[in-house]
Scaffold this active site. Structure first.
Site, PDB file in Angstrom:
ATOM      1  N   ASP A  44      97.741   0.051  64.624  1.00 19.95           N
ATOM      2  CA  ASP A  44      97.035  -1.109  64.055  1.00 19.95           C
ATOM      3  C   ASP A  44      96.959  -2.219  65.102  1.00 19.95           C
ATOM      4  O   ASP A  44      97.173  -3.386  64.797  1.00 19.95           O
ATOM      5  CB  ASP A  44      97.733  -1.607  62.789  1.00 19.95           C
ATOM      6  CG  ASP A  44      96.843  -2.569  61.979  1.00 19.95           C
ATOM      7  OD1 ASP A  44      95.598  -2.523  62.164  1.00 19.95           O
ATOM      8  OD2 ASP A  44      97.391  -3.358  61.194  1.00 19.95           O
ATOM      9  N   GLU A  73     103.868 -17.646  54.038  1.00 19.79           N
ATOM     10  CA  GLU A  73     103.873 -16.438  53.221  1.00 19.79           C
ATOM     11  C   GLU A  73     102.482 -15.855  53.135  1.00 19.79           C
ATOM     12  O   GLU A  73     101.480 -16.527  53.376  1.00 19.79           O
ATOM     13  CB  GLU A  73     104.393 -16.730  51.811  1.00 19.79           C
ATOM     14  CG  GLU A  73     103.511 -17.699  51.024  1.00 19.79           C
ATOM     15  CD  GLU A  73     103.886 -17.783  49.564  1.00 19.79           C
ATOM     16  OE1 GLU A  73     104.133 -16.711  48.964  1.00 19.79           O
ATOM     17  OE2 GLU A  73     103.919 -18.882  49.030  1.00 19.79           O
TER      18      GLU A  73
END
Length: 337
Positions: free
Chosen positions: A141, A28
């Site tokens: 990006d 995470e």
């Protein structure tokens, strides 16, 4: 005590839409989590979800859904394959191929790659990017952290582009008209890889991706960024005004062919009009280079001395929410803690 950090949705043991049995949390980040899941008839997949507290944020949700649209609509060996996407209890999710390997950023941290391997991976990155450009998708990006290197069916390195959270669609007929994700004057992206116009908050098109690809090529062959600055302000200034160094100037024991130097120099041109028009043009120029190195001194296979990258708090703090999602994905796919 409430630390203010989003919590991971407790999905372990749940089955999403009757198809994906969540087995374990892979990892995470600040924006989301990735789980390992089992399919009824197929290999395990990675399930990416936003943190529960962030799912109602309209801007973040739009970025997540734009990434889903882009990756689900693009099928190429050098792009992350998305199996499915949907909504579970009001939260969007992505079901993706489960990759085994390392991010390109982690690989290059060990130093410049052998020229032949760098050349092969550079071509793969550009092939994936060229396919996206040809289908009306601008990444915006592109960076080494958003390139994951796994293995193909023959055990050879295979590069895949990740994180299309900042994607810009340029083909309304294919992708449909959508609102702007960013506004004029907004600065977004990752400083070490940003084109000059991106640093200035100007609109970015395929030539902005070409610039970022030039940074990745420089990184692959030298182990360094073209501009090794310690703050985001200095990094912006370098992209805007400093001439990019030659590959050979950054390598103690290698001299690169003029054709390769020319490809990287054109990709890193300050003005978009002086760069390759898109990744396909850049790929064609790179594939015309007979071999990357014209001479190599020292012990065969020796890596050039390299600087430590400036992973300062100031630089990392600049990464925007969408970049954080991509970092979380790459981080989780690596099985990090």
């Amino acid at each position: 005590m409430n630390t203010g950090r989003p919590t991971v949705m407790n999905l372990i043991g749940a089955t999403l839409e009757g198809r994906y049995e969540i087995l374990a949390l892979i990892g995470e980040g600040g924006m989301g989590a990735v789980y390992r899941a089992r399919q009824p008839n197929g290999p395990d997949v990675a399930i990416k979800v936003l943190h529960e507290e962030l799912g109602d944020n309209a801007a973040l949700r739009e970025r997540f859904e734009r990434e889903a649209r882009a990756l689900f609509g693009l099928e190429h060996p050098n792009l992350l394959h998305v199996v499915d996407f949907g909504i579970h209890e009001g939260r969007p999710y992505l079901a993706m191929e489960l990759l085994d390997g390392r991010s390109l950023d982690a690989i290059v941290e060990d130093g410049a790659l052998p020229p032949e391997q760098a050349y092969a991976l550079a071509r793969q990155v550009l092939r994936g990017l060229a396919f996206a450009h040809a289908n009306g998708v601008v990444h915006r990006d592109l960076k080494a952290e958003n390139v994951f290197v796994t293995q193909d069916a023959h055990g050879q390195p295979l590069a895949k582009l990740l994180d299309f959270g900042l994607v810009k669609f340029t083909d309304d007929e294919r992708w449909g008209s959508s609102g702007n994700l960013t506004t004029q004057g907004a600065i977004f992206g990752t400083p070490a890889y940003m084109a000059p116009e991106q640093c200035a908050g100007a609109p970015v098109d395929t030539r902005g991706d070409v610039y970022s690809a030039g940074v990745i090529l420089y990184e692959l062959f030298t182990g360094l960024w073209p501009f090794m600055e310690e703050t985001r302000v200095k990094m912006f200034q370098a992209h805007l005004s400093k001439p990019p160094p030659r590959l050979s100037d950054a390598s103690a024991d290698r001299t690169f062919r003029p054709e390769l130097e020319a490809v990287v120099a054109k990709a890193l041109a300050k003005s978009p009009s002086e760069r390759f028009g898109d990744a396909q043009e850049m790929l064609a120029a790179l594939e015309a280079v007979p071999q990357p190195v014209s001479s190599q001194g020292g012990t065969a296979g020796a890596m050039p001395a390299r600087m430590t990258r400036p992973r300062t708090a100031a630089l990392l703090a600049f990464f925007l929410a969408a970049a954080a999602i991509g970092a979380a994905l790459a981080f989780s796919l690596l099985g990090g803690e």
